[in-house]
Write a protein that holds these residues in place. Structure first.
Motif, mmCIF file in Angstrom:
data_model
loop_
_atom_site.group_PDB
_atom_site.id
_atom_site.type_symbol
_atom_site.label_atom_id
_atom_site.label_comp_id
_atom_site.label_asym_id
_atom_site.label_seq_id
_atom_site.Cartn_x
_atom_site.Cartn_y
_atom_site.Cartn_z
ATOM 1 N N GLY A 116 5.900 4.443 -1.642
ATOM 2 C CA GLY A 116 6.713 3.236 -1.839
ATOM 3 C C GLY A 116 5.958 1.974 -1.469
ATOM 4 O O GLY A 116 4.759 2.013 -1.198
ATOM 5 N N THR A 117 6.709 0.871 -1.436
ATOM 6 C CA THR A 117 6.045 -0.431 -1.232
ATOM 7 C C THR A 117 6.384 -1.076 0.106
ATOM 8 O O THR A 117 6.440 -2.287 0.230
ATOM 9 C CB THR A 117 6.444 -1.418 -2.351
ATOM 10 N N ARG A 118 6.606 -0.259 1.111
ATOM 11 C CA ARG A 118 6.884 -0.846 2.425
ATOM 12 C C ARG A 118 5.593 -1.263 3.109
ATOM 13 O O ARG A 118 4.617 -0.536 3.102
ATOM 14 C CB ARG A 118 7.657 0.137 3.288
ATOM 15 N N ASN A 119 5.592 -2.417 3.711
ATOM 16 C CA ASN A 119 4.459 -2.966 4.463
ATOM 17 C C ASN A 119 3.173 -3.114 3.640
ATOM 18 O O ASN A 119 2.262 -2.294 3.711
ATOM 19 C CB ASN A 119 4.178 -2.127 5.708
ATOM 20 N N TRP A 120 3.100 -4.167 2.897
ATOM 21 C CA TRP A 120 1.950 -4.431 2.030
ATOM 22 C C TRP A 120 0.646 -4.583 2.802
ATOM 23 O O TRP A 120 -0.433 -4.361 2.276
ATOM 24 C CB TRP A 120 2.214 -5.681 1.190
ATOM 25 N N ARG A 121 0.770 -4.970 4.048
ATOM 26 C CA ARG A 121 -0.436 -5.163 4.860
ATOM 27 C C ARG A 121 -1.182 -3.836 5.051
ATOM 28 O O ARG A 121 -2.406 -3.798 5.095
ATOM 29 C CB ARG A 121 -0.024 -5.746 6.209
ATOM 30 N N LEU A 122 -0.400 -2.769 5.167
ATOM 31 C CA LEU A 122 -1.013 -1.461 5.431
ATOM 32 C C LEU A 122 -1.401 -0.715 4.154
ATOM 33 O O LEU A 122 -2.220 0.198 4.192
ATOM 34 C CB LEU A 122 -0.045 -0.588 6.249
ATOM 35 N N ILE A 123 -0.795 -1.110 3.045
ATOM 36 C CA ILE A 123 -1.012 -0.365 1.800
ATOM 37 C C ILE A 123 -2.494 -0.280 1.391
ATOM 38 O O ILE A 123 -2.992 0.815 1.127
ATOM 39 C CB ILE A 123 -0.117 -0.916 0.670
ATOM 40 N N PRO A 124 -3.227 -1.406 1.364
ATOM 41 C CA PRO A 124 -4.624 -1.290 0.935
ATOM 42 C C PRO A 124 -5.444 -0.364 1.839
ATOM 43 O O PRO A 124 -6.256 0.431 1.353
ATOM 44 C CB PRO A 124 -5.145 -2.725 0.995
ATOM 45 N N LYS A 125 -5.187 -0.473 3.143
ATOM 46 C CA LYS A 125 -5.925 0.360 4.097
ATOM 47 C C LYS A 125 -5.645 1.839 3.830
ATOM 48 O O LYS A 125 -6.548 2.650 3.700
ATOM 49 C CB LYS A 125 -5.510 -0.013 5.527
ATOM 50 N N ASN A 126 -4.341 2.155 3.715
ATOM 51 C CA ASN A 126 -3.937 3.551 3.526
ATOM 52 C C ASN A 126 -4.302 4.099 2.144
ATOM 53 O O ASN A 126 -4.531 5.283 1.980
ATOM 54 C CB ASN A 126 -2.436 3.703 3.754
ATOM 55 N N ALA A 127 -4.345 3.209 1.174
ATOM 56 C CA ALA A 127 -4.646 3.667 -0.190
ATOM 57 C C ALA A 127 -6.145 3.710 -0.452
ATOM 58 O O ALA A 127 -6.583 4.091 -1.541
ATOM 59 C CB ALA A 127 -3.961 2.749 -1.198
ATOM 60 N N GLY A 128 -6.934 3.288 0.535
ATOM 61 C CA GLY A 128 -8.386 3.294 0.363
ATOM 62 C C GLY A 128 -8.889 2.172 -0.517
ATOM 63 O O GLY A 128 -9.856 2.321 -1.260
ATOM 64 N N LEU A 129 -8.224 1.022 -0.419
ATOM 65 C CA LEU A 129 -8.615 -0.124 -1.247
ATOM 66 C C LEU A 129 -9.180 -1.239 -0.376
ATOM 67 O O LEU A 129 -8.651 -1.518 0.700
ATOM 68 C CB LEU A 129 -7.400 -0.668 -1.999
ATOM 69 N N SER A 141 -2.861 -9.319 -2.419
ATOM 70 C CA SER A 141 -3.445 -9.048 -3.727
ATOM 71 C C SER A 141 -2.852 -7.774 -4.328
ATOM 72 O O SER A 141 -2.569 -7.710 -5.523
ATOM 73 C CB SER A 141 -4.965 -8.937 -3.583
ATOM 74 N N CYS A 142 -2.638 -6.763 -3.458
ATOM 75 C CA CYS A 142 -2.042 -5.495 -3.921
ATOM 76 C C CYS A 142 -0.608 -5.729 -4.395
ATOM 77 O O CYS A 142 -0.198 -5.216 -5.439
ATOM 78 C CB CYS A 142 -2.027 -4.466 -2.795
ATOM 79 N N ARG A 143 0.147 -6.486 -3.619
ATOM 80 C CA ARG A 143 1.537 -6.752 -3.988
ATOM 81 C C ARG A 143 1.606 -7.450 -5.342
ATOM 82 O O ARG A 143 2.395 -7.094 -6.218
ATOM 83 C CB ARG A 143 2.213 -7.618 -2.927
ATOM 84 N N LEU A 144 0.730 -8.432 -5.522
ATOM 85 C CA LEU A 144 0.703 -9.185 -6.765
ATOM 86 C C LEU A 144 0.332 -8.299 -7.946
ATOM 87 O O LEU A 144 0.921 -8.381 -9.019
ATOM 88 C CB LEU A 144 -0.315 -10.311 -6.627
ATOM 89 N N ARG A 145 -0.680 -7.458 -7.723
ATOM 90 C CA ARG A 145 -1.123 -6.568 -8.792
ATOM 91 C C ARG A 145 0.011 -5.627 -9.205
ATOM 92 O O ARG A 145 0.221 -5.374 -10.383
ATOM 93 C CB ARG A 145 -2.345 -5.772 -8.330
ATOM 94 N N TRP A 146 0.720 -5.125 -8.196
ATOM 95 C CA TRP A 146 1.812 -4.194 -8.473
ATOM 96 C C TRP A 146 2.964 -4.915 -9.186
ATOM 97 O O TRP A 146 3.421 -4.479 -10.233
ATOM 98 C CB TRP A 146 2.308 -3.563 -7.160
ATOM 99 N N THR A 147 3.417 -6.017 -8.609
ATOM 100 C CA THR A 147 4.607 -6.673 -9.164
ATOM 101 C C THR A 147 4.337 -7.307 -10.525
ATOM 102 O O THR A 147 5.227 -7.361 -11.362
ATOM 103 C CB THR A 147 5.163 -7.752 -8.217
ATOM 104 N N ASN A 148 3.135 -7.780 -10.753
ATOM 105 C CA ASN A 148 2.864 -8.485 -12.012
ATOM 106 C C ASN A 148 2.249 -7.614 -13.103
ATOM 107 O O ASN A 148 2.195 -8.027 -14.256
ATOM 108 C CB ASN A 148 1.926 -9.670 -11.778
ATOM 109 N N TYR A 149 1.753 -6.452 -12.738
ATOM 110 C CA TYR A 149 1.039 -5.676 -13.754
ATOM 111 C C TYR A 149 1.322 -4.176 -13.746
ATOM 112 O O TYR A 149 1.545 -3.578 -14.796
ATOM 113 C CB TYR A 149 -0.465 -5.917 -13.606
ATOM 114 N N LEU A 150 1.321 -3.563 -12.568
ATOM 115 C CA LEU A 150 1.369 -2.094 -12.536
ATOM 116 C C LEU A 150 2.775 -1.497 -12.560
ATOM 117 O O LEU A 150 2.936 -0.346 -12.956
ATOM 118 C CB LEU A 150 0.621 -1.588 -11.289
ATOM 119 N N ARG A 151 3.757 -2.254 -12.133
ATOM 120 C CA ARG A 151 5.120 -1.721 -12.091
ATOM 121 C C ARG A 151 5.484 -1.078 -13.422
ATOM 122 O O ARG A 151 5.275 -1.680 -14.488
ATOM 123 C CB ARG A 151 6.104 -2.852 -11.812
ATOM 124 N N PRO A 152 6.024 0.158 -13.389
ATOM 125 C CA PRO A 152 6.254 0.878 -14.646
ATOM 126 C C PRO A 152 7.339 0.263 -15.525
ATOM 127 O O PRO A 152 7.378 0.524 -16.722
ATOM 128 C CB PRO A 152 6.667 2.277 -14.190
#
Length: 204
Positions: free
Chosen positions: A33-46, A52-63
């Motif tokens: 899920g999308t809880r805590n954007w600060r931790l997402i890049p670290k945990n996802a290996g990005l 930047s991750c939030r923007l990429r998801w909300t503006n482009y990747l969201r299905p």
DNA sequence: AAACGATTCAACCGCTACTAA
DNA sequence: CTTAGTAGCGGTTGAATCGTT
């Protein structure tokens, strides 16, 4: 002093996203899920900022996003809503399933604004330019009108100089004189600048 | 074919709003 | 109530692409 950065800029990649990065982000969000954007890049290996991750998801990747052209109905909705709420892009986007605020904003700035101007409608007030000129003439006292006209002419001069340099049409003017209707476009610009001046004055 | 300008749109920046402690 | 951290918003930028000369 200053604002605390949202991430360590030195260790963060910027610019265009690669398909590999998109995959990492998408699959991580699918699982966690999308809880805590600060931790997402670290945990996802990005090597990206959370923002930047939030923007990429909300503006482009969201299905659920639409990626194609805006339909006539969508455009009409944007224009209608913009006339009521102004540049509240997220509010407008919320009425258009599959469209993001960024999409709507970009579409407005690149297409719809020009379209309305071309129809003789001011994209800020959604009123015909002729009405605005009439308003200016009737609501302001002569000294104010004179002052405005002076300011507008200043803007017009700058715009014209830019145009002349760019297109080198000064030569054509010398050769053929000013053809009827040639000044229509700059006059439209003048109206826009005049309005801008009024807005600035009102906001001060 | 190349150079240049215009357009598009993804991404960034800085600010404000919101929320939890 | 205050404060710090986070999310969201709107304005802006700049690289990529397209069109024109």
């Amino acid at each position: 002093m200053g604002r605390i950065p949202c991430c360590e800029k030195d260790n963060v990649k910027r610019g265009q996203w690669t398909p590999e990065e998109d995959n990492k982000l998408s699959s991580y969000i699918a699982q966690h899920g999308t809880r805590n954007w600060r931790l997402i890049p670290k945990n996802a290996g990005l090597q990206r900022c959370g923002k930047s991750c939030r923007l990429r998801w909300t503006n482009y990747l969201r299905p659920d996003l639409k990626h194609g052209q805006f339909s006539d109905t969508e455009e009409q909705t944007i224009v209608k809503l913009h006339s009521v709420v102004g540049n509240r892009w997220s509010l407008i986007a919320a009425q258009l399933p599959g469209r993001t605020d960024n999409d709507v904003k970009n579409h407005w700035n690149t297409k719809l604004k020009k379209k309305l101007s071309g129809m003789g409608i001011d994209p800020v007030t959604h009123k015909p330019f002729s009405h605005l000129m009439a308003e200016i003439a009737t609501t302001l006292a002569p000294p104010q009108v004179a002052h405005l006209a002076e300011a507008a002419l200043g803007c017009f001069k700058d715009e014209m100089l830019h145009l002349l340099t760019k297109k080198r049409i000064d030569f054509q003017f010398q050769q053929s004189g000013i053809a009827p209707g040639t000044l229509q476009q700059p006059l439209t610009l003048q109206v826009i600048k005049t309005k801008r001046t009024i807005r600035l004055r009102r906001s001060n």
